[in-house]
Design a protein around this motif. Structure first.
Motif, PDB file in Angstrom:
ATOM      1  N   MET A 255       3.723  12.318   2.493  1.00  0.00           N
ATOM      2  CA  MET A 255       5.073  11.824   2.192  1.00  0.00           C
ATOM      3  C   MET A 255       5.597  12.395   0.876  1.00  0.00           C
ATOM      4  O   MET A 255       6.785  12.374   0.612  1.00  0.00           O
ATOM      5  CB  MET A 255       5.065  10.288   2.098  1.00  0.00           C
ATOM      6  CG  MET A 255       4.941   9.595   3.420  1.00  0.00           C
ATOM      7  SD  MET A 255       6.368   9.844   4.476  1.00  0.00           S
ATOM      8  CE  MET A 255       5.677  10.884   5.736  1.00  0.00           C
ATOM      9  N   ASN A 256       4.691  12.861   0.040  1.00  0.00           N
ATOM     10  CA  ASN A 256       5.120  13.367  -1.253  1.00  0.00           C
ATOM     11  C   ASN A 256       5.060  14.884  -1.342  1.00  0.00           C
ATOM     12  O   ASN A 256       5.077  15.460  -2.433  1.00  0.00           O
ATOM     13  CB  ASN A 256       4.279  12.734  -2.360  1.00  0.00           C
ATOM     14  CG  ASN A 256       4.637  11.267  -2.525  1.00  0.00           C
ATOM     15  OD1 ASN A 256       5.729  10.934  -2.956  1.00  0.00           O
ATOM     16  ND2 ASN A 256       3.723  10.396  -2.134  1.00  0.00           N
TER      17      ASN A 256
ATOM     18  N   TYR B 133      -2.483   1.269   7.711  1.00  0.00           N
ATOM     19  CA  TYR B 133      -1.303   1.433   8.559  1.00  0.00           C
ATOM     20  C   TYR B 133      -1.779   1.373  10.008  1.00  0.00           C
ATOM     21  O   TYR B 133      -2.488   2.273  10.470  1.00  0.00           O
ATOM     22  CB  TYR B 133      -0.616   2.767   8.265  1.00  0.00           C
ATOM     23  CG  TYR B 133      -0.310   2.974   6.783  1.00  0.00           C
ATOM     24  CD1 TYR B 133       0.498   2.076   6.091  1.00  0.00           C
ATOM     25  CD2 TYR B 133      -0.848   4.040   6.077  1.00  0.00           C
ATOM     26  CE1 TYR B 133       0.765   2.249   4.745  1.00  0.00           C
ATOM     27  CE2 TYR B 133      -0.584   4.226   4.724  1.00  0.00           C
ATOM     28  CZ  TYR B 133       0.226   3.315   4.065  1.00  0.00           C
ATOM     29  OH  TYR B 133       0.491   3.487   2.736  1.00  0.00           O
TER      30      TYR B 133
ATOM     31  N   ALA C 144       0.843  -1.197   0.000  1.00  0.00           N
ATOM     32  CA  ALA C 144       0.000   0.000   0.000  1.00  0.00           C
ATOM     33  C   ALA C 144       0.880   1.250   0.000  1.00  0.00           C
ATOM     34  O   ALA C 144       0.609   2.219  -0.716  1.00  0.00           O
ATOM     35  CB  ALA C 144      -0.923  -0.014   1.220  1.00  0.00           C
ATOM     36  N   ALA C 145       1.957   1.212   0.778  1.00  0.00           N
ATOM     37  CA  ALA C 145       2.858   2.364   0.833  1.00  0.00           C
ATOM     38  C   ALA C 145       3.566   2.575  -0.501  1.00  0.00           C
ATOM     39  O   ALA C 145       3.769   3.711  -0.938  1.00  0.00           O
ATOM     40  CB  ALA C 145       3.883   2.168   1.952  1.00  0.00           C
ATOM     41  N   THR C 146       3.929   1.470  -1.154  1.00  0.00           N
ATOM     42  CA  THR C 146       4.556   1.583  -2.475  1.00  0.00           C
ATOM     43  C   THR C 146       3.607   2.265  -3.447  1.00  0.00           C
ATOM     44  O   THR C 146       4.010   3.143  -4.223  1.00  0.00           O
ATOM     45  CB  THR C 146       4.932   0.181  -3.003  1.00  0.00           C
ATOM     46  OG1 THR C 146       5.759  -0.449  -2.045  1.00  0.00           O
ATOM     47  CG2 THR C 146       5.659   0.267  -4.332  1.00  0.00           C
ATOM     48  N   LEU C 147       2.323   1.875  -3.390  1.00  0.00           N
ATOM     49  CA  LEU C 147       1.335   2.521  -4.259  1.00  0.00           C
ATOM     50  C   LEU C 147       1.166   3.988  -3.877  1.00  0.00           C
ATOM     51  O   LEU C 147       0.820   4.812  -4.713  1.00  0.00           O
ATOM     52  CB  LEU C 147      -0.013   1.798  -4.163  1.00  0.00           C
ATOM     53  CG  LEU C 147      -0.046   0.384  -4.748  1.00  0.00           C
ATOM     54  CD1 LEU C 147      -1.415  -0.236  -4.582  1.00  0.00           C
ATOM     55  CD2 LEU C 147       0.340   0.393  -6.218  1.00  0.00           C
ATOM     56  N   ASP C 148       1.402   4.305  -2.604  1.00  0.00           N
ATOM     57  CA  ASP C 148       1.310   5.690  -2.138  1.00  0.00           C
ATOM     58  C   ASP C 148       2.587   6.475  -2.456  1.00  0.00           C
ATOM     59  O   ASP C 148       2.766   7.578  -1.944  1.00  0.00           O
ATOM     60  CB  ASP C 148       1.064   5.724  -0.620  1.00  0.00           C
ATOM     61  CG  ASP C 148      -0.420   5.688  -0.283  1.00  0.00           C
ATOM     62  OD1 ASP C 148      -1.236   5.950  -1.182  1.00  0.00           O
ATOM     63  OD2 ASP C 148      -0.769   5.404   0.879  1.00  0.00           O
ATOM     64  N   ARG C 149       3.488   5.883  -3.213  1.00  0.00           N
ATOM     65  CA  ARG C 149       4.748   6.521  -3.602  1.00  0.00           C
ATOM     66  C   ARG C 149       5.600   6.884  -2.377  1.00  0.00           C
ATOM     67  O   ARG C 149       6.158   7.977  -2.285  1.00  0.00           O
ATOM     68  CB  ARG C 149       4.482   7.803  -4.417  1.00  0.00           C
ATOM     69  CG  ARG C 149       5.676   8.229  -5.291  1.00  0.00           C
ATOM     70  CD  ARG C 149       5.491   9.642  -5.789  1.00  0.00           C
ATOM     71  NE  ARG C 149       4.215   9.815  -6.448  1.00  0.00           N
ATOM     72  CZ  ARG C 149       4.001   9.580  -7.717  1.00  0.00           C
ATOM     73  NH1 ARG C 149       4.974   9.189  -8.480  1.00  0.00           N
ATOM     74  NH2 ARG C 149       2.805   9.749  -8.236  1.00  0.00           N
ATOM     75  N   VAL C 150       5.683   5.946  -1.432  1.00  0.00           N
ATOM     76  CA  VAL C 150       6.545   6.162  -0.280  1.00  0.00           C
ATOM     77  C   VAL C 150       7.807   5.338  -0.506  1.00  0.00           C
ATOM     78  O   VAL C 150       7.732   4.135  -0.727  1.00  0.00           O
ATOM     79  CB  VAL C 150       5.830   5.719   1.012  1.00  0.00           C
ATOM     80  CG1 VAL C 150       6.736   5.922   2.213  1.00  0.00           C
ATOM     81  CG2 VAL C 150       4.526   6.498   1.183  1.00  0.00           C
TER      82      VAL C 150
ATOM     83  N   ARG D 205      -6.245   9.416  -3.415  1.00  0.00           N
ATOM     84  CA  ARG D 205      -5.215   9.464  -4.451  1.00  0.00           C
ATOM     85  C   ARG D 205      -5.763  10.021  -5.760  1.00  0.00           C
ATOM     86  O   ARG D 205      -5.013  10.302  -6.682  1.00  0.00           O
ATOM     87  CB  ARG D 205      -4.648   8.070  -4.700  1.00  0.00           C
ATOM     88  CG  ARG D 205      -4.005   7.471  -3.466  1.00  0.00           C
ATOM     89  CD  ARG D 205      -3.036   6.391  -3.860  1.00  0.00           C
ATOM     90  NE  ARG D 205      -2.055   6.928  -4.761  1.00  0.00           N
ATOM     91  CZ  ARG D 205      -1.469   6.258  -5.746  1.00  0.00           C
ATOM     92  NH1 ARG D 205      -1.782   5.000  -5.927  1.00  0.00           N
ATOM     93  NH2 ARG D 205      -0.584   6.826  -6.514  1.00  0.00           N
TER      94      ARG D 205
ATOM     95  N   ARG E  30      -8.772   5.720   1.359  1.00  0.00           N
ATOM     96  CA  ARG E  30      -7.367   5.927   1.034  1.00  0.00           C
ATOM     97  C   ARG E  30      -7.150   5.882  -0.481  1.00  0.00           C
ATOM     98  O   ARG E  30      -6.294   6.576  -1.022  1.00  0.00           O
ATOM     99  CB  ARG E  30      -6.520   4.864   1.737  1.00  0.00           C
ATOM    100  CG  ARG E  30      -5.054   5.203   1.760  1.00  0.00           C
ATOM    101  CD  ARG E  30      -4.264   4.272   2.629  1.00  0.00           C
ATOM    102  NE  ARG E  30      -4.429   2.893   2.225  1.00  0.00           N
ATOM    103  CZ  ARG E  30      -3.867   1.856   2.848  1.00  0.00           C
ATOM    104  NH1 ARG E  30      -3.130   2.064   3.915  1.00  0.00           N
ATOM    105  NH2 ARG E  30      -4.058   0.637   2.435  1.00  0.00           N
TER     106      ARG E  30
ATOM    107  N   PRO F 197       4.629   1.466  -9.775  1.00  0.00           N
ATOM    108  CA  PRO F 197       3.220   1.386  -9.363  1.00  0.00           C
ATOM    109  C   PRO F 197       2.617   2.763  -9.071  1.00  0.00           C
ATOM    110  O   PRO F 197       1.475   3.034  -9.459  1.00  0.00           O
ATOM    111  CB  PRO F 197       3.273   0.540  -8.098  1.00  0.00           C
ATOM    112  CG  PRO F 197       4.518  -0.257  -8.205  1.00  0.00           C
ATOM    113  CD  PRO F 197       5.478   0.534  -9.045  1.00  0.00           C
ATOM    114  N   ALA F 198       3.387   3.613  -8.401  1.00  0.00           N
ATOM    115  CA  ALA F 198       2.836   4.900  -7.973  1.00  0.00           C
ATOM    116  C   ALA F 198       2.568   5.828  -9.157  1.00  0.00           C
ATOM    117  O   ALA F 198       1.815   6.795  -9.033  1.00  0.00           O
ATOM    118  CB  ALA F 198       3.794   5.571  -6.993  1.00  0.00           C
TER     119      ALA F 198
ATOM    120  N   PHE G 203      -7.053  -3.472  -0.783  1.00  0.00           N
ATOM    121  CA  PHE G 203      -6.630  -4.846  -0.549  1.00  0.00           C
ATOM    122  C   PHE G 203      -7.690  -5.615   0.227  1.00  0.00           C
ATOM    123  O   PHE G 203      -8.469  -5.043   0.986  1.00  0.00           O
ATOM    124  CB  PHE G 203      -5.335  -4.864   0.262  1.00  0.00           C
ATOM    125  CG  PHE G 203      -4.149  -4.290  -0.467  1.00  0.00           C
ATOM    126  CD1 PHE G 203      -3.241  -5.113  -1.100  1.00  0.00           C
ATOM    127  CD2 PHE G 203      -3.942  -2.912  -0.514  1.00  0.00           C
ATOM    128  CE1 PHE G 203      -2.146  -4.585  -1.763  1.00  0.00           C
ATOM    129  CE2 PHE G 203      -2.856  -2.379  -1.175  1.00  0.00           C
ATOM    130  CZ  PHE G 203      -1.955  -3.219  -1.805  1.00  0.00           C
TER     131      PHE G 203
ATOM    132  N   GLY H  53       0.120   9.069   2.143  1.00  0.00           N
ATOM    133  CA  GLY H  53       0.779   9.119   0.836  1.00  0.00           C
ATOM    134  C   GLY H  53       1.001  10.542   0.356  1.00  0.00           C
ATOM    135  O   GLY H  53       2.078  10.894  -0.140  1.00  0.00           O
TER     136      GLY H  53
END
Ligand code: ADP
Ligand code: MG
Lengths: 286, 361
Positions: free
Chosen positions: B102-103, B87, A185-191, B150, B146, B72-73, B81, B99
């Motif tokens: 963090m960006n 988290y 999920a974090a990878t998809l969130d670009r973390v 995005r 979530r 993927p992003a 999922f 997300g």
């Protein structure tokens, strides 16, 4: 109901008996002994005799200083190292994982005397491998055991070598309990992987890290083998004497049981206090 | 918004080929459901679209752009999922905004998006809670939230409802449907539950052992399945299959004799060439397509063993020789204790399959 309980206690009795004699009684007894003057025969009750000596004894404060110094440097370094080792062990890129896991854990099962002897040899002034390595990269050799600072360093290195892998294995279990899809999920969130480590892995691993830290604090408070065997009874000149060593010296060399008991209780009290502070500092904010 | 195109997509894990060349066109704004039994490769296919699995062969394009080698992003997708994958150490609000934060997304924009998602999903009052303080349905909402935050071009769902109880599942199904209408964005949804597929999908992709069996609108799959697998998978209770034999041809129709029903015969008009006389075939009849004796084209006698009364309908479990049949009866109150029962089959409400399972039309 009552009868059944009685039966249960009858089955438990042998254990309870042995527990009381060899565990409970020494705890109580040593507490009582710490309030007695034990250099005279017969022992006599003197509440301030040992405790009063303790707060004015330079040897005690020297040992306390050494123990705390090892604690504040060695425990954080070791835990950090253990986390790094655990993350590496957990990496899908790692081959022969089982071998590494065994290798990291192995120091714990090596006999203390054997491992201490090996460390003495490795850090030997004239023919130890450490000094040879230092020489080969153009650094001067170090007389590890004649000066306090390098002697302390050797103890910290030895203790870290011995217990880092053990902690890494515990932390690895913690890492493996973090579900993989949280990272996806974090990878998809670009973390990034690095941010995932700091914002996901570390917070989720925190309870295990605290557990390892408390175990290590308790262990280091009782540190004995390394200063006893590697730096030869806290040498040079008491420079690496720890509380555990002082206790041994007072209790088994000078046969001053009262004073040794007071030291033992101080060690236990400090371990509990430091662990509680640790737990309090890392508690979950509500 | 974006279309998703899979061209000859292959997935291998080591030497095992799990997906054998999938071709799927998902239109912009469409709701497509991948359905199939557990282990058929649905999740693998979805994870390849998301970029969580490498593509062993073929091409995946999102919005006209091949994404095989795109992170993927950067694919413009969001995924929900099965296990929610929230988290655990963050509040609902932090889960939604993580997300973006963090960006370095502008704070005001992050807040706007989180607020919008919380309104759409009605989770505004849960924002300060941790995932473990939420019920399954609430966690599911947060997981969807979530994804909404995005603002993706494509939503991917992997069995999002399978951890919920039956009642909640129906409720969330409706909500996901509503969400699709509201956002109008492409959604790809994976499930093993054909009811979910039938109720949610614009189009269904039926998968079996890494092969696509059929792609079509829900009712097309129900009315006109391409093969025996699809016929059996779509519809509940399952379609009945009866062993039969072609005993004659008659002006483009096949005369079919049912093997376990004393050779009862059915004349089945076909659009293609009828199979050869003597061919062993299978006749498929849905439970709801049995009629009262005499009303259809062919009567058969069966022994009714057990009846399940659901109120509006009943399902009679009957057998004839080695075959068990499920027969739907309307408003029946009869007990079934081995009673004889005669039902009728209509040619127009039955399907023929050859030995390999392919449809004979
Ligand atoms: N990482 C993996 N390594 C090897 N085999 C896998 C892996 N992931 C899935 N498979 C296999 O691929 C097949 C399809 O899996 P999956 O896509 O999860 O099925 P499902 O349709 O139930 O979602 C299964 O047989 C599974 O065992
Ligand atoms: Mg799956």
């Amino acid at each position: 109901m009552r009868y059944q309980n009685a039966t249960a206690y009858r089955f438990l009795a042998p254990y309870l008996l042995i527990f009381s004699i060899f565990w409970l009684w020494p705890i109580i007894s040593s507490f009582l002994i710490s309030f007695q003057a034990t250099r005279t025969v017969p022992w006599r009750f003197a509440p301030t005799f040992n405790w009063g000596r303790l707060i004015g004894d330079p040897a005690f404060f020297n040992a306390l200083k050494n123990t705390l110094l090892i604690l504040v440097i060695q425990v954080p370094v070791m835990i950090t190292l253990a986390i790094v080792m655990a993350v590496l062990l957990n990496s899908p890129l790692l081959k022969a994982r089982g071998l590494f896991r065994f290798a990291f854990f192995a120091p714990v099962v090596v006999g203390e005397v054997a491992y201490s002897a090996v460390f003495r040899l490795m850090f030997n002034l004239d023919y130890g491998i450490i000094n040879k390595l230092l020489n080969s990269v153009g650094l001067p050799r170090i007389d590890w055991f004649s000066n306090v600072t390098p002697a302390m360093a050797v103890i910290m290195i030895a203790v870290t070598w011995r217990w880092a892998g053990y902690n890494a294995i515990i932390l690895l279990a913690g890492l493996q309990s973090i579900p993989q899809d949280v990272y996806e999920a974090a990878t998809l969130d670009r973390v990034s992987k690095l941010k995932q480590f700091f914002y996901i892995t570390l917070p989720l691993l925190k309870p295990i890290i605290v557990f390892c830290a408390v175990l290590s604090i308790i262990g280091t408070m009782q540190l004995f083998t390394e200063p006893f065997l590697i730096t030869e009874r806290g040498g040079p000149g008491g420079g690496t004497e720890t509380l555990g060593l002082l206790l041994y010296r007072q209790g088994f060399r000078s046969l001053n049981f009262g004073y040794a008991s007071a030291i033992a209780y101080t060690m236990a009290g400090l371990a509990i206090a430091i662990s509680l502070v640790q737990l309090w500092l890392t508690r979950d904010p509500k | 918004m974006a279309a998703v195109t899979l061209k000859n997509v292959v997935k291998r894990f080591g030497v095992f080929e799990i997906v054998h060349g999938a071709n799927i066109d998902v239109n912009d704004g469409e709701f497509v459901v991948f359905v199939g039994p557990s282990g058929c490769g649905k999740s693998t296919l979805l994870r390849m679209i998301a970029g969580l699995e490498d593509i062993s062969g073929g091409e995946i394009a999102i919005g006209g752009k091949v994404v095989n080698n795109i992170e993927p992003a950067d694919r413009g997708i969001a995924m929900v999922f099965q296990s929610y994958a929230l988290y655990p150490h963050m509040s609902v609000e932090q889960n939604l905004s993580f997300g973006l934060r963090m960006n370095g997304n502008p704070k005001a924009d992050t807040e706007r998006r989180v607020k919008r998602a919380s309104e759409i999903l009605r989770i505004a009052e849960l924002m300060k809670r941790r995932p473990r303080q939420l019920s399954g349905g609430q966690r599911q909402r947060v997981a969807i939230g979530r994804a909404i935050v995005r603002e993706p071009q494509v939503f991917l769902f992997d069995e999002p409802l399978s951890n919920l109880d039956a009642e909640l599942r129906v409720q969330m199904r409706v909500e996901i449907s509503r969400l699709h209408k509201e956002l109008g964005v492409t959604m790809i949804y994976v499930t093993h539950d054909q009811t979910e597929a039938m109720t949610l999908a614009d189009r269904i992709v039926v998968l079996n052992a890494g092969n696509i069996e059929q792609i079509g609108a829900p009712l097309d799959l129900y009315d006109d399945p391409a093969n025996r697998f699809v016929a059996g998978f779509v519809g509940s209770p399952k379609m009945n299959f009866m062993a039969a034999k072609v005993v004659g041809n008659d002006e483009g129709a096949a005369i079919v004799a049912l093997a376990n029903h004393c050779g009862a015969k059915l004349r089945k008009p076909l659009s293609g060439a009828p199979p050869a006389v003597g061919a062993e075939i299978v006749l498929g009849v849905r439970p709801e397509h049995f009629f009262e004796a005499g009303e259809g084209d062919c009567d058969i006698a069966v022994k009714a063993d057990v009846a399940e009364h659901l109120g509006s309908v009943s399902y009679v479990y009957a057998n004839a020789g080695p075959e068990e049949l499920i027969i739907e009866r309307e408003a029946s109150r009869q007990r079934a204790n081995g009673d004889q029962m005669v039902v009728s089959i209509k040619a127009g409400r039955s399907l023929l399959f050859d030995k390999s399972g392919a449809r004979i039309r």
